[in-house]
Motif scaffolding. Structure first.
Motif, PDB file in Angstrom:
ATOM      1  N   SER A 254       0.792  -1.258  -0.030  1.00 11.04           N
ATOM      2  CA  SER A 254      -0.140   0.171   0.016  1.00 11.04           C
ATOM      3  C   SER A 254       0.717   1.153   0.041  1.00 11.04           C
ATOM      4  N   PHE A 255       0.172   2.430  -0.031  1.00  3.83           N
ATOM      5  CA  PHE A 255       1.078   3.500  -0.233  1.00  3.83           C
ATOM      6  C   PHE A 255       1.633   4.039   0.947  1.00  3.83           C
ATOM      7  N   TRP A 274       3.357  14.413  -1.205  1.00  2.00           N
ATOM      8  CA  TRP A 274       3.040  14.785  -2.775  1.00  2.00           C
ATOM      9  C   TRP A 274       3.873  14.044  -3.625  1.00  2.00           C
ATOM     10  N   ASP A 277       3.750  10.285  -3.462  1.00  2.00           N
ATOM     11  CA  ASP A 277       2.378   9.921  -3.812  1.00  2.00           C
ATOM     12  C   ASP A 277       2.504   9.849  -5.588  1.00  2.00           C
ATOM     13  N   ARG A 278       3.077  10.800  -6.019  1.00  4.83           N
ATOM     14  CA  ARG A 278       2.936  10.707  -7.723  1.00  4.83           C
ATOM     15  C   ARG A 278       3.865   9.839  -8.034  1.00  4.83           C
ATOM     16  N   TYR A 280       4.321   6.610  -6.408  1.00  9.70           N
ATOM     17  CA  TYR A 280       3.563   5.362  -6.502  1.00  9.70           C
ATOM     18  C   TYR A 280       2.424   5.520  -7.377  1.00  9.70           C
ATOM     19  N   CYS A 281       1.562   6.494  -7.599  1.00  9.35           N
ATOM     20  CA  CYS A 281       0.634   6.188  -8.675  1.00  9.35           C
ATOM     21  C   CYS A 281       1.354   6.006 -10.153  1.00  9.35           C
ATOM     22  N   SER A 282       2.407   6.581 -10.199  1.00 10.51           N
ATOM     23  CA  SER A 282       2.947   6.317 -11.921  1.00 10.51           C
ATOM     24  C   SER A 282       3.451   4.943 -11.865  1.00 10.51           C
ATOM     25  N   ARG A 284       2.172   2.628 -10.016  1.00  9.86           N
ATOM     26  CA  ARG A 284       1.114   1.659 -10.059  1.00  9.86           C
ATOM     27  C   ARG A 284       0.285   1.537 -11.447  1.00  9.86           C
ATOM     28  N   ASP A 285      -0.044   2.654 -12.043  1.00  8.13           N
ATOM     29  CA  ASP A 285      -0.695   2.933 -13.063  1.00  8.13           C
ATOM     30  C   ASP A 285       0.228   2.397 -14.347  1.00  8.13           C
ATOM     31  N   LYS A 286       1.456   2.398 -14.392  1.00  8.04           N
ATOM     32  CA  LYS A 286       2.143   2.065 -15.737  1.00  8.04           C
ATOM     33  C   LYS A 286       3.579   1.434 -15.215  1.00  8.04           C
TER      34      LYS A 286
END
Length: 400
Positions: A254-255, A274, A277-278, A280-282, A284-286
């Motif tokens: 998890s984050f 922040w 978070d960017r 992790y999302c990057s 996770r998404d790609k």
């Protein structure tokens, strides 16, 4: 393709008209070559002359492919060959690094990675990493850029050498903020005041939460980690990428778990929320794709296809007018292309003509095949292709 479709059995998988049409194409090719040779005397052709530029490019490309294959098999064998053929200017680490950086589409990226992580190639690794421009990128973005040129090796010590060199280069590429005074006070004093404000916020969490909803955090504040911080963060990104996209991992990180592992790792402080978070999302998404880990699936095929397209692309001048290149070639130039073509397809054409001659029941076809074979022997002799010339004579002798 024409030689296969010219045979009578090709009609079984196509139509009856396909074999005679393809055979006519082969005969026309031989006739055109033969006719051009009647214009240029053989003694004129064999004189030393300036080779056509396009043929030079073709030979140069074939040499490069041969050298690249040698490199992919064993870098110690391939690099000296590339230097010998003048694809690499000299044997310095800088010249080798520049070549690998600019011409890696034909090279095996896994082999490049193994070469760079060699303990004896530290200088080469530093020169290679120094060719990247990481300015203005997040660490995860920089890693994506880095891995477009090579693949990370599998052993932890090998990965550590590459990440260490990357961390130093990334840290040095970022713009440093000079020490300045804020409202006439030293930065240290300003930071102390900020700490006091933070303490007061902790005493009134409810009021502060309402204020935080109104005031967004300063996400544009530059994040300038030192090399040690980049090293730790880079390793965490690689581990996160594996954790989130490995199908064998049942419970993904998890984050909150990710951020807790990085506490105190940003210049002895915490990374901004922040910023992580960017990242992790990057991830996770790609996924940061390592094609060797996805052999056979869509991700592997996409990367392999891109490499094939890049490696087979020949940079030539685009003709914007309607004039054909062939129209500007002399007879001597055309014979140069004929020689290159006949060297590769001549044996297949001769073999096809003999097969049709043996099974032909029509005298007209038999006569045409013998005439074409006679022209093939003339072409082989004209281009000094002794092996093919002798094979034609031996086959005729066996048939007779």
């Amino acid at each position: 393709v024409l030689t296969k479709l010219s045979l009578p059995e090709a009609a079984l998988s196509s139509t009856e008209s396909v074999p005679p049409i393809c055979l006519e194409g082969l005969v026309s090719l031989i006739d055109d070559m033969y006719n051009r040779m009647q214009i240029v005397p053989e003694n004129e052709y064999i004189k030393p002359d300036v080779q056509n530029e396009m043929l030079k490019q073709r030979e140069r490309k074939n040499e490069f492919i041969s050298c690249a294959n040698a490199f992919n098999e064993k870098p110690k064998k391939g690099i000296p060959l590339l230097i010998e053929k003048k694809f690499i200017e000299n044997d310095t680490d800088k010249a080798i690094a520049e070549f690998l950086f600019e011409n890696n589409s034909r090279m095996n990226k896994k082999t490049i990675g193994l070469l760079l992580c060699d303990p004896k190639k530290t200088s080469l690794l530093q020169e290679f990493i120094g060719l990247f421009n990481f300015k203005g990128l997040r660490v995860d973005e920089a890693i994506r850029v880095l891995l477009t040129k090579f693949r990370l090796p599998g052993e932890s010590q090998q990965i550590e050498r590459i990440i260490e060199a990357f961390s130093t280069a990334f840290s040095e590429s970022q713009d440093k903020i000079p020490e300045v005074k804020v409202n006439g006070e030293d930065k240290d004093k300003t930071e102390n005041k900020e700490d006091e404000v933070d303490d007061s916020k902790s005493e009134n969490p409810e009021k502060n939460s309402e204020k935080n909803n109104q005031d967004e955090p300063e996400e544009h504040e530059p994040v300038l980690p030192d090399s040690d911080s980049v090293f730790v963060l880079s390793y965490s990104i690689i581990m996160l990428n594996t954790d989130l996209h490995n199908p064998q991992v049942k419970e993904h990180m998890s984050f909150d778990e990710y951020t807790s592992n990085l506490r105190g790792c940003y210049n002895s402080k915490d990374f901004p929320h922040w910023y992580l978070d960017r990242i992790y999302c990057s991830i996770r998404d790609k996924e940061i794709v390592m094609p060797e880990e996805h052999h056979g699936n869509d991700k592997w095929f996409e990367d392999a296809w891109n490499n094939v397209i890049a490696s087979t692309t020949v940079m030539t001048t685009i003709q914007k007018d309607n004039v054909s290149i062939v129209d500007n070639l002399s007879q001597m130039d055309l014979l140069g292309f004929d020689k290159a073509i006949f060297k590769h397809v001549g044996p297949s054409i001769v073999n096809t003509l003999f097969k049709i001659y043996i099974v032909a029941s029509d005298d007209h076809i038999t006569s045409r095949m013998l005439t074409s074979l006679d022209k093939c022997s003339f072409i082989a002799e004209f281009f000094k292709n002794k092996k093919l010339y002798n094979d034609i004579l031996l086959t005729i002798g066996k048939i007779t």
